[in-house]
Design an enzyme around this catalytic site. Structure first.
Site, short mmCIF file in Angstrom:
data_model
loop_
_atom_site.label_atom_id
_atom_site.label_comp_id
_atom_site.label_asym_id
_atom_site.label_seq_id
_atom_site.Cartn_x
_atom_site.Cartn_y
_atom_site.Cartn_z
N SER A 108 -81.18 -29.64 5.19
CA SER A 108 -82.14 -29.22 4.16
C SER A 108 -83.55 -29.26 4.77
CB SER A 108 -82.07 -30.20 3.00
OG SER A 108 -83.21 -30.06 2.18
N SER A 109 -84.43 -28.43 4.24
CA SER A 109 -85.81 -28.45 4.76
C SER A 109 -86.54 -29.74 4.42
CB SER A 109 -86.59 -27.24 4.23
OG SER A 109 -86.60 -27.25 2.82
N CYS A 110 -85.99 -30.56 3.50
CA CYS A 110 -86.69 -31.81 3.17
C CYS A 110 -86.49 -32.90 4.22
CB CYS A 110 -86.31 -32.30 1.79
SG CYS A 110 -84.64 -32.90 1.69
N TYR A 137 -82.17 -38.58 0.07
CA TYR A 137 -81.37 -37.40 0.42
C TYR A 137 -81.68 -36.98 1.86
CZ TYR A 137 -79.86 -32.48 0.05
OH TYR A 137 -79.27 -31.25 0.24
N LYS A 141 -79.22 -36.64 5.17
CA LYS A 141 -79.05 -35.38 5.91
C LYS A 141 -79.43 -35.56 7.39
CE LYS A 141 -77.52 -32.46 2.85
NZ LYS A 141 -76.21 -31.80 3.04
N HIS A 180 -82.94 -27.58 -9.48
CA HIS A 180 -84.11 -27.21 -8.68
C HIS A 180 -85.01 -26.30 -9.52
CE1 HIS A 180 -81.31 -28.31 -5.34
NE2 HIS A 180 -82.42 -28.87 -4.91
O1 GFB Z 1 -87.02 -27.49 -6.59
P1 GFB Z 1 -87.65 -28.81 -6.77
O2 GFB Z 1 -87.03 -29.67 -7.84
O3 GFB Z 1 -87.67 -29.66 -5.48
O4 GFB Z 1 -89.21 -28.64 -7.19
P2 GFB Z 1 -88.46 -29.71 -4.08
C1 GFB Z 1 -90.10 -27.79 -6.52
C2 GFB Z 1 -91.47 -27.80 -7.18
O5 GFB Z 1 -91.38 -27.16 -8.46
C3 GFB Z 1 -92.10 -29.18 -7.46
C4 GFB Z 1 -92.04 -27.93 -9.44
O6 GFB Z 1 -93.47 -29.10 -7.18
C5 GFB Z 1 -91.86 -29.36 -8.95
O7 GFB Z 1 -92.82 -30.23 -9.57
N1 GFB Z 1 -91.48 -27.65 -10.77
C6 GFB Z 1 -92.17 -27.07 -11.81
C7 GFB Z 1 -90.24 -27.92 -11.21
N2 GFB Z 1 -91.40 -27.01 -12.91
C8 GFB Z 1 -90.19 -27.52 -12.57
C9 GFB Z 1 -88.98 -27.70 -13.29
O8 GFB Z 1 -88.85 -27.41 -14.48
N3 GFB Z 1 -87.92 -28.24 -12.58
C10 GFB Z 1 -88.03 -28.60 -11.25
N4 GFB Z 1 -86.96 -29.11 -10.62
N5 GFB Z 1 -89.19 -28.45 -10.55
C11 GFB Z 1 -86.15 -30.54 -3.38
C12 GFB Z 1 -85.55 -31.87 -3.02
O9 GFB Z 1 -87.52 -30.71 -3.34
O10 GFB Z 1 -85.84 -29.53 -2.45
C13 GFB Z 1 -84.12 -31.74 -2.71
O11 GFB Z 1 -85.80 -32.79 -4.05
C14 GFB Z 1 -83.81 -30.57 -1.79
O12 GFB Z 1 -83.71 -32.93 -2.15
C15 GFB Z 1 -84.50 -29.31 -2.23
O13 GFB Z 1 -84.20 -30.86 -0.48
C16 GFB Z 1 -84.34 -28.16 -1.23
O14 GFB Z 1 -88.51 -28.39 -3.41
O15 GFB Z 1 -89.78 -30.40 -4.24
#
Ligand code: GFB
Length: 315
Positions: A108-110, A137, A141, A180
């Site tokens: 994953s990119s994280c 996570y 990974k 996500h």
């Molecule tokens: O996709 P996401 O949950 O994870 O959130 P990451 C990306 C961005 O979208 C963050 C914003 O800045 C969130 O605050 N966001 C805005 C939201 N509204 C929403 C919403 O309703 N739901 C969600 N989920 N986000 C993940 C990692 O990081 O990336 C995983 O936590 C994994 O482990 C994945 O690596 C690829 O992109 O920040």
């Protein structure tokens, strides 16, 4: 890999695994070994060994993982680190010991440092502190990558590791607590339009930048690399372009025909400020993504609208 090869897709019920199965079948690979989570719990080593011993897969796509969005990661850190360590350790080790020819591991990119220079090159791994919301996570990974590399060094086991950027597409998780951002916004915006709401709440500030790749493009890159990439060094898989979360919301609103506005709940985390992968290594091998963001979001939106009732996705 030949059309008759015995191919195990671990995690075929998930977003990535399902796309891999679609893509492999479309390319004439029919001898796919598939087990649901209920049939085979990959956290149980004895069961994984028994499966590999009996079925003798030749090629393994390891797409099984405990995944989730930013909130799920921060609320269930033990599950994210334990489940992923257990699943990947059992599968990588069994693939090697029971004689698989090659394994493809999905990271994953994280895994990269929170403040890595952009775009992120593969060599930035372990060059700085991780983003705290998903370090559990990420550490799992990173351990998976290292197990692949160590198995290659010590035993000559061909285990390659791909680092995909944020993925989205048909069959995603649309649960607002655990998903996500792309599926979450598809659902929130669709519901707001249906119910005539004038505002949609986004988490965080809307300013973080993310790179999104349609999952069928990821499946295409995975098959390409399984066939042509034979090195222990990790390789990034992305689209090479990023957008802000607010831009993503606006594009989904266009796709869904929603005319309301967005408000920002800054009590929710932003996560890492920017995550754009450097994909020059992959492009030099001859692969590029083919589905633009808006088209991919349209396909995902249509899938969501079509399946929301059967998947109990109604709010
Ligand atoms: O996709 P996401 O949950 O994870 O959130 P990451 C990306 C961005 O979208 C963050 C914003 O800045 C969130 O605050 N966001 C805005 C939201 N509204 C929403 C919403 O309703 N739901 C969600 N989920 N986000 C993940 C990692 O990081 O990336 C995983 O936590 C994994 O482990 C994945 O690596 C690829 O992109 O920040």
């Amino acid at each position: 890999m030949e059309s008759g090869s015995r191919i195990y897709v671990a995690g075929h019920g998930g977003l990535v695994g399902a796309a891999l199965v679609r893509h492999l079948r479309a390319h004439g690979f029919e001898n796919l070994l598939l087990r649901t989570r209920r049939e085979l719990d990959l956290r149980r080593k004895a069961d994984v060994d028994a499966f590999f011993s009996t079925e003798q897969p030749e090629f393994v796509f390891l797409a099984a993982a405990k995944v989730g969005g930013i909130l799920a990661n921060s609320q269930h850190p033990a599950d994210f680190i334990y489940d992923n360590l257990a699943i990947q350790t059992n599968v990588i080790e069994a693939a090697r010991r029971f004689g698989a020819a090659k394994l493809l591991f999905l990271g994953s990119s994280c895994i990269y440092p929170k403040f890595a220079p952009q775009p992120i090159k593969e060599e930035y791994l372990l060059s700085g502190p991780l983003e705290p919301t998903n370090e559990w996570y990420a550490i799992a990974k990173i351990a998976g990558i290292k197990l692949c590399q160590a198995s290659w060094i010590q035993y000559g086991f061909r285990a390659i590791s791909l680092m995909p950027t944020n993925l989205y597409g048909p069959g995603d998780n649309y649960n607002l607590e655990t998903s996500h951002v792309a599926p979450a916004l598809i659902r929130k915006i669709h519901d707001a339009r249906e119910k005539g709401r004038e505002e949609v709440v986004l988490w965080g500030t809307g300013t973080p930048r993310r790179e999104f790749l349609y999952v069928d493009d990821l499946a295409s890159a995975a098959l390409f690399l399984m066939q042509r990439y034979d090195r222990p060094e990790i390789i990034n898989v992305g689209a090479g372009e990023d957008v802000t979360i607010a831009d993503l919301a606006r594009t989904i609103a266009e796709v869904a025909g929603y005319r309301g506005s967005f408000v920002f709940d800054t009590s929710k985390p932003d996560g890492t400020p920017r995550k754009l992968l450097d994909v020059s290594r992959l492009r030099a091998l001859g692969w590029r993504h083919s589905i633009p963001l808006k088209e991919g979001l349209r396909n995902s939106y249509e899938w969501f609208v079509e399946h929301r009732r059967e998947h109990d996705l109604v709010c």
